[in-house]
Design an enzyme around this catalytic site. Structure first.
Site, PDB file in Angstrom:
ATOM      1  CE1 TYR A  62      -3.610  -2.346  -0.118  1.00 29.60           C
ATOM      2  CE2 TYR A  62      -3.989  -1.736   2.222  1.00 29.60           C
ATOM      3  CZ  TYR A  62      -4.485  -2.594   1.132  1.00 29.60           C
ATOM      4  OH  TYR A  62      -5.449  -3.399   1.125  1.00 29.60           O
ATOM      5  CG  LEU A 216     -18.756   3.761   1.493  1.00 26.24           C
ATOM      6  CD1 LEU A 216     -18.186   5.178   1.973  1.00 26.24           C
ATOM      7  CD2 LEU A 216     -20.291   3.787   1.705  1.00 26.24           C
ATOM      8  N   GLY A 217     -18.283   1.213  -2.744  1.00 32.09           N
ATOM      9  CA  GLY A 217     -18.155   1.231  -4.119  1.00 32.09           C
ATOM     10  C   GLY A 217     -17.164   2.119  -4.887  1.00 32.09           C
ATOM     11  N   GLY A 219     -16.602   5.047  -3.409  1.00 27.61           N
ATOM     12  CA  GLY A 219     -17.218   6.299  -3.412  1.00 27.61           C
ATOM     13  C   GLY A 219     -18.580   6.648  -4.191  1.00 27.61           C
TER      14      GLY A 219
END
Length: 358
Positions: A62, A216-217, A219
């Protein structure tokens, strides 16, 4: 029932207690063009922990390693009270074929690097990050078990792996007395529900807690996009000096479609009825789904994280839940749809009344 971050849940078939929302750290660091700098990242962690949160999700790659390095700095004084989850198998050095993959060499090197960056002696939960169809499962499981026996890893888990491979690995681990898998990380949201076909039922049956990412897909379920965002060619990532904008990423990943915007509209309708934000409603739907232990939050700012945490207080009435379920419904495919049909129930049960509760 309203929840709080210290309404801890057991993770899979283990005694490990984790918060009902995990703090994701893919936003810790600015190397990818849209993350939080060190000061803001520290504030995000401090806010989460101050509310009783203890489940932190990261990965060795990350933000090119910055996420783990920042966590190692931020958690020096309270490491023992946190459940740190990291991942291995993504490529760490382009051009080096053994710096990625789930095999033993990659596994041990990745864990040692994560321990250094996280400034800790052990990892609470280690995921295989991405399946690559090349390494024998016995090699993976034995390597993970060796690390547990060495005390460098406490629990092991899978992410982005086909259901049949996970179930096979769990059976082998049980038969050979190796460390069992206790968690499964998958993409799961109102936009992406195909995990309900096999992955989530498999996890519930075999004792793996489901830890959804992108609840949240990307956003989309917060209502930030509209139909105008679908028009014309995809934005050119080079237009942004800070890297690809989130809209470009969402278009590339298929998160931003007419279908997903229709689901976002349903979320906005329910949010208006209940007096909450769309993001809170979408998160509340995910964290209360059967089998789900702890969705991973991907907030970049304090305002986003504060809004996300508000999902813990959202109670979805049956009518609103049904509305969201209908708007986001996906077919389960064969054999699930066939087995759930009236004809198959008739030929297997007839007129018999059978209580299937356990």
């Amino acid at each position: 029932m309203s929840l709080t971050l210290d309404s801890y849940r057991l993770l899979g078939r283990s005694g490990l207690r984790v918060s009902p929302l995990a703090l994701g750290t893919a936003t810790f660091g600015t190397e990818w063009g849209w993350g939080a700098g060190p000061d803001e990242a520290r504030q995000l962690l401090d806010l989460y922990v101050s509310h009783g949160g203890n489940f932190i999700d990261t990965a060795g790659t990350y933000t090119d390693g910055s996420a783990e390095r920042l966590l190692g700095e931020f958690t020096r004084t309270h490491r023992e009270s946190l459940v740190l989850a990291t991942k291995y198998s993504t490529l760490r050095r382009p051009g080096d074929p053994n710096s990625g993959g789930p095999h033993r060499k990659s596994l041990f090197a990745s864990v040692e690097a994560s321990l250094r960056r996280l400034n800790t002696d052990y990892i609470d939960l280690l995921y295989l990050h991405v399946w690559d169809f090349t390494t024998p499962v016995e090699e993976i499981l034995r390597g993970l078990d060796d690390l547990v026996r060495q005390g460098k890893v406490l629990y092991v888990a899978m992410s982005n792996v086909p259901a049949w491979q996970v179930s096979r690995m769990q059976a082998i681990a049980d038969l050979r007395g190796w460390s069992p898998l206790i968690a499964l990380q998958i993409e799961y949201s109102l936009i992406e529900r195909t995990g309900e076909r096999d992955l989530i039922p498999m996890a519930r049956e075999l004792g793996l807690g489901v830890v959804p990412y992108s609840p949240l897909g990307g956003g989309v379920l917060t209502g930030k996009y509209g139909r105008d965002d679908l028009a014309g060619p995809s934005p050119d990532p080079r237009e942004s000096s800070d890297g690809p904008p989130r809209k470009t990423v969402n278009l590339a990943l298929g998160n931003l479609t007419e279908r997903s915007l229709g689901i976002a509209d349903a979320v906005k309708d329910v949010a208006a009825e209940l007096g909450h934000t769309p993001g809170q409603v979408a998160l509340a739907w995910t964290l209360r789904r059967p089998g789900v232990t702890s969705p991973v939050l991907g907030a970049r700012t304090l305002a986003q994280l504060q809004d996300n945490l508000g999902a813990l207080g959202v109670e979805l009435p049956a009518t609103q839940t049904a509305h969201l379920d209908e708007a986001s419904a996906t077919t389960l495919g064969f054999p699930h749809d066939m087995l759930a049909g009236e004809h198959m129930r008739t030929v297997t049960h007839g007129d018999l009344a059978i209580d299937t509760r356990r």
